[in-house]
Design an enzyme around this catalytic site. Structure first.
Site, PDB file in Angstrom:
ATOM      1  CB  SER A  80       3.611   1.195   1.988  1.00 64.73           C
ATOM      2  OG  SER A  80       3.640  -0.195   2.177  1.00 64.73           O
ATOM      3  CB  SER A  81       6.545  -0.467   6.700  1.00 63.79           C
ATOM      4  OG  SER A  81       6.298   0.591   7.582  1.00 63.79           O
ATOM      5  CB  SER A 140       0.376  -2.359   2.119  1.00 62.15           C
ATOM      6  OG  SER A 140       0.904  -1.070   1.976  1.00 62.15           O
ATOM      7  N   GLY A 141      -1.226  -0.478   4.461  1.00 58.17           N
ATOM      8  CA  GLY A 141      -2.190   0.588   4.646  1.00 58.17           C
ATOM      9  C   GLY A 141      -3.227   0.314   5.702  1.00 58.17           C
ATOM     10  CB  THR A 169       3.761   1.729  10.420  1.00 60.24           C
ATOM     11  OG1 THR A 169       4.314   0.736   9.541  1.00 60.24           O
ATOM     12  CG2 THR A 169       4.873   2.649  10.894  1.00 60.24           C
ATOM     13  N   GLY A 203       1.279  -8.760   6.256  1.00 60.13           N
ATOM     14  CA  GLY A 203       0.183  -9.716   6.262  1.00 60.13           C
ATOM     15  C   GLY A 203       0.246 -10.609   5.037  1.00 60.13           C
ATOM     16  CD  GLU A 229       2.194  -8.248   0.464  1.00 60.81           C
ATOM     17  OE1 GLU A 229       2.464  -7.249   1.169  1.00 60.81           O
ATOM     18  OE2 GLU A 229       2.798  -8.535  -0.587  1.00 60.81           O
ATOM     19  CG  ASN A 246       0.354   3.181   3.484  1.00 64.05           C
ATOM     20  OD1 ASN A 246       0.155   4.384   3.631  1.00 64.05           O
ATOM     21  ND2 ASN A 246       0.874   2.436   4.434  1.00 64.05           N
TER      22      ASN A 246
END
Length: 1000
Positions: A164-165, A111-112, A116, A387, A389, A161
């Protein structure tokens, strides 16, 4: 190929630079320029600059097994801002066009890290560079407008983020035979539904909740029974982060509301969608109490009423679904109450299910807008997926995310090894067995039928009795005990037990060890039957009746995710893959900062070292004979300046002269394969050293004359750019000077000093006005005009209002026009005069309250040609005894009559009405023009309005709660007193007046 990114930079700029380089490259090199040729040009340029910026292609790292060397190469590239290693978007698109084979780009990272943003840049690149046609404009607009909608409903602020998606996304973009995008389709995976009911400290729920509260209009919030303060809602306070400096919820709300109609949402669908979002907030505020016997009941009835209205469900059924559960045993249905904790879990499960299914419906709605089937179209797929985690607390969602990455790693190894093997077989080189870690053993551990973790979880959720987290863990220990990649507290050694909870199990993934907590994994939503009966169309589509009717064993969330993941693997394996691995340089969101510990963590969990080792298991570098010979022929006297024999013989002669050992290379049918990067680097160094020595040769001068041409072209290009830049600066300075001067003279008459400024102000106002014109005749807003446009603004406002009124009037049907005319007259007579008038506004006037069959035939015959236009039953009070008598008040076009069964008791001619004569009354009582006739009518506003319109005496209606006077025979005068009382009464008062007592 692997593209590692460390920040949000512009991939289009990288592509543009490479495109310019190819444009100015002489024809000698352009003969090589295919998809592979462009890649090799970039690779060879990296060879000459490797000492300054490391190695662009990580496959060419000398010490490819060293993680430290990998990290150091990343650091050197990052410090030089060389973060995009290939022009991936361009290569994928051209491969699709030339080879006519579907492509896919797999983007992964934590994330971040920029997944995206990278996907947006790729889509933007295709939108800018691909051929366009008329249909593309609308499609491109819908495609771009889908981003703010998906981000509003699927993105949230996390610790890593701000945007974040929280879902995985796979998008197929269709291209026609010309290479123009013609359609798209989105698949979504594993929305983080737990965020709906809980957020960590410093995090937020999904953006849409805050956008609605901050940007929603007052009328909308009032209809949804919401307040602007997010702190008033339990589902929004747990993260204690209602505001974020980098997010403007009000502007984002406007963007979402603008995008929804463009995508294809109707007004009704938007309202129902917002009803669902508001219902989730009300559901979070639903509280429970516990009785003396331990039974659970709902203590917030207001929330239940709001949920009933917004979701369109039965209130009692919803109340029962939140406080009871249904079990079916031996074909019999049993209902048992939930305890306090179970009721809270049922409420949260319902909120997550409603939001999650609504998000899936939203994606399908967007797909309907983007779908456009074109025969023979090619596809580029874009996978923006989570990704690997490893968090402090890893739940079911992290388990699914890491399972997804296991499948992607398995796919990567399979595709990479397969492509390598196919190339070797094509070139006639013996395939050597590659030793690598096959993570199939881990995938089987998770997904194997009857034995895998997902199957065990399904069986535990569906077994009779109360589902238990610990029993699920014990079942895994019994079934999977002894597996080399599975450990629990019970199965671990003493050292591991000290750091593992009894509620955890550990999986040894390909990228590392992860502990998963089973607490809370067996909670699931109660029967969705209450939602199936909703009047909200979206809710009814999300919760289908088939779920209740179907007696088959339902699929659990893990199985659904596994099946969707299998379908995704089938999609990806049918396409030519490319890879983007996004790496975040630091957690502080600072430019230029390289956190080695964080980067090493991501390199490990993205599996980059494993991927590199698989790629390097064979030969690091391969090149077609003609290209290799063309580049390095100056190093051998026998091949310089030209080789006239077979290309394979020329390459063999060249490498023998260079002293290549047999284990360092192999010759295929059309390519040379070099095993070690060091061999290639040594050859490149020899070429650099050879250049001065062969400078006097005519052949060499001819070959390197190309470089001189490139330098001349570059100089001309840079000069032209500098002149253009200087011209733009001069124009900008002149523009600023004119603007400032115009501002100084802005209050003067129109003159050369202020003409540009005033024209700009007028243009800006008109442009702003165009975007903010009132949408209805009730909207009285209007932008404030500048002083020079006040008069014009008023004219425009009047014209616009007239235009809206004309459009509105044209749409009115004759029947509705008649209704509105009557309502206008009623407003003129009764507005602010009667307490009951506001309640009557929303009720339609009827043509008559009496049908012909309700009027006596003798009365109709007596009236003759005068047809009854309106009739209403009334109660007349006798003049002497004031006894109530039923009557009918009939209105014709020229007179009114009061009828008693078969007789006309009283007739009032409209022309005889003059002066102050008219209808007088109060509440539900009215007096006819003669004054002493008192009638009681349940539809007094309607009756008086009809009477006034037919008689033409709309201005002569007297509404009073006091005394009115009327004329009697022989010049005498009578008085009627109106007062309020507990019951209706008509009698003679103490003063001799006629007394009418009205109720209320």
């Amino acid at each position: 190929y692997t593209c590692n990114t460390l920040s949000h930079y512009h991939i289009i700029e990288e592509v543009a630079v490479i495109s310019l380089f190819m444009f100015f490259t002489p024809l000698l090199f352009l003969q090589e320029m295919g998809v592979e040729g462009r890649l090799r040009l970039v690779m060879e340029s990296a060879l000459t600059a490797r000492d300054r910026v490391g190695v662009q292609d990580f496959v060419l790292l000398e010490n490819y097994t060293s993680e430290a060397a990998f990290i150091e190469n990343l650091r050197r590239r990052f410090k030089e801002s060389l973060i995009y290693f290939y022009a991936l978007s361009d290569n994928t698109y051209r491969s699709m066009r030339t080879e006519r084979k579907d492509q896919c780009i797999l983007i992964s990272g934590e994330s971040g890290a920029g997944k995206t943003e990278a996907s947006k840049k790729i889509l933007l690149y295709y939108a800018v560079t691909c051929p366009a046609h008329d249909r593309m404009a609308a499609l491109g607009d819908r495609l771009l407008q889908s981003n703010p909608v998906l981000e509003a409903f699927g993105n949230a602020k996390t610790l890593r983020n701000d945007n974040s998606s929280r879902f995985g996304k796979y998008m197929d973009v269709q291209f026609d035979f010309r290479g123009a995008p013609v359609g798209s389709h989105i698949l979504n995976y594993l929305l983080e539904k737990s965020r709906v009911v809980h957020q960590n400290h410093g995090e937020r729920n999904f953006h849409i909740f805050y956008q609605l509260l901050d940007g929603g209009e007052e009328d909308l919030l009032k209809r949804l029974d919401l307040e602007r303060n997010p702190q008033n809602y339990q589902y929004l306070v747990k993260g204690n982060c209602p505001r974020v400096s980098s997010i403007n919820d009000k502007n984002d709300w406007k963007a979402v509301m603008k995008a929804l109609p463009i995508i294809g949402f109707t007004e009704e669908e938007v309202q129902e969608l917002l009803n669902i979002i508001a219902s989730v907030l009300h559901l979070g505020n639903t509280q429970f109490g516990e009785g003396e016997d331990g039974e659970t009941h709902i203590t917030t009835e207001t929330q239940i009423r709001n949920l009933t209205r917004l979701l369109g469900v039965d209130g009692s059924a919803l109340r029962e679904a939140l406080t009871h559960k249904k079990l079916i045993a031996k074909g019999e249905e049993m209902i048992s109450p939930l305890n306090f904790e179970q009721a809270g879990s049922a409420r949260d499960a319902l909120a997550k299910a409603v939001y999650g299914r609504t998000f899936t419906w939203l994606v399908e709605k967007i797909n309907q807008s983007l779908a456009l089937k074109v025969p023979g179209s090619s596809v580029i797929g874009l996978l923006d997926i989570y990704g690997f985690e490893v968090l402090q607390h890893n739940s079911f969602e992290q388990f699914c995310i890491n399972y997804c990455n296991e499948k992607l790693q398995q796919l990567f190894i399979e595709l990479t090894l397969r492509s390598e093997q196919e190339e070797y077989e094509t070139e006639g080189i013996a395939w050597e067995t590659v030793q690598y870690f096959d993570n199939k053993i881990i995938c089987d551990l998770i997904e194997e039928k009857h034995k895998g973790i997902i199957s065990i979880l399904d069986e535990e959720c569906l077994r009779p009795g109360e589902a238990c987290d610990i029993s699920f863990l014990e079942k895994m220990e019994d079934t999977l005990g002894g597996h080399p990649h599975f450990i629990t507290h019970k199965l671990a050694n003493g050292k591991t037990r000290r750091i593992m909870s009894r509620e955890e199990f550990r999986l040894l993934h390909y990228a590392g060890e992860v502990n998963y907590n089973v607490s809370g994994e067996l909670k699931f939503i109660n029967s969705p039957i209450v939602m199936c009966q909703s009047s909200n169309q979206i809710v009814r589509q999300c919760f289908r009746k088939e779920e209740v009717i179907d007696q088959k064993r339902p699929e659990m969330a893990a199985t659904q995710f596994k099946n969707s993941l299998m379908k995704l693997m089938e999609i990806l394996i049918s396409k030519e893959p490319s890879y983007v691995r996004c790496i975040k340089p630091n957690d502080a969101k600072q430019p230029g900062r390289f956190d080695e510990v964080l980067v090493r963590h991501q390199v490990k969990y993205l599996g980059l070292m494993e991927n590199l080792r698989v790629r390097r298991a064979g030969f690091a570098y391969r090149r077609r004979f003609e290209a290799f010979l063309q580049r390095y022929k100056p190093l051998c006297p026998e091949t310089w300046p030209n080789w006239h024999g077979r290309l394979a013989d020329g390459v063999s002669t060249l490498v023998n002269h260079l002293g290549y050992k047999p284990e360092e290379y192999k010759l295929g049918r059309s390519k040379i394969f070099i095993r070690f990067p060091k061999t290639l680097f040594t050859t490149e160094d020899a070429l650099e050293a050879k250049k001065p020595a062969i400078g006097d040769c005519v052949g060499y001068n001819t070959c390197w004359y190309v470089s001189y041409i490139v330098i001349v072209i570059q100089s001309a290009w840079r000069g032209m750019k500098a002149r253009r830049r200087a011209k733009r600066r001069r124009q900008a300075a002149e523009l600023i000077r004119r603007f400032i001067k115009g501002f100084i003279y802005r209050h003067e008459e129109y003159c050369p000093e202020n003409e540009y400024f005033l024209d700009h102000v007028r243009y800006s106002f008109l442009k702003k006005l165009r975007k903010n014109l009132p949408k209805s005749v009730l909207d009285k807003s209007w932008p404030t005009p500048p002083p020079s446009l006040i008069e014009a603004s008023e004219h425009l406002r009047w014209l616009h209002m007239q235009n809206m009124m004309r459009k509105y009037c044209r749409r009115i049907q004759p029947e509705w026009r008649k209704q509105m005319e009557q309502k206008v007259v009623a407003s003129e007579i009764f507005k602010d005069q009667k307490d009951s008038y506001p309640q009557s506004v929303g009720k339609l006037f009827l043509g008559t309250r009496l049908e012909n069959e309700q009027i006596n035939l003798k009365v109709i015959q007596t009236l003759g040609n005068d047809k009854v236009q309106y009739g209403v039953p009334v109660t007349k009070y006798d003049r002497r005894g004031f006894k109530a008598r039923p009557r009918q008040l009939l209105l014709t076009s020229s007179f009114a009559v009061l009828v008693d069964r078969t007789k006309i008791k009283q007739r009032i001619d409209y022309p005889a009405l003059r002066g102050e004569s008219g209808v007088k009354g109060s509440k539900r009582d009215l007096c006819l023009p003669q004054g002493d006739v008192v009638l009681h009518c349940d539809h007094v506003i309607e009756a008086v309005t009809k009477f006034a319109m037919m008689s033409g005496r709309t201005n002569h209606v007297n509404i009073s709660l006091g005394s009115i006077r009327f004329a009697l025979a022989r010049g005498k005068e009578g008085i009627v007193d109106f007062i309020r009382g507990s019951e209706l009464k008509v009698a003679k008062g103490k003063r001799g007046h006629l007394l009418v007592v009205s109720q209320g």
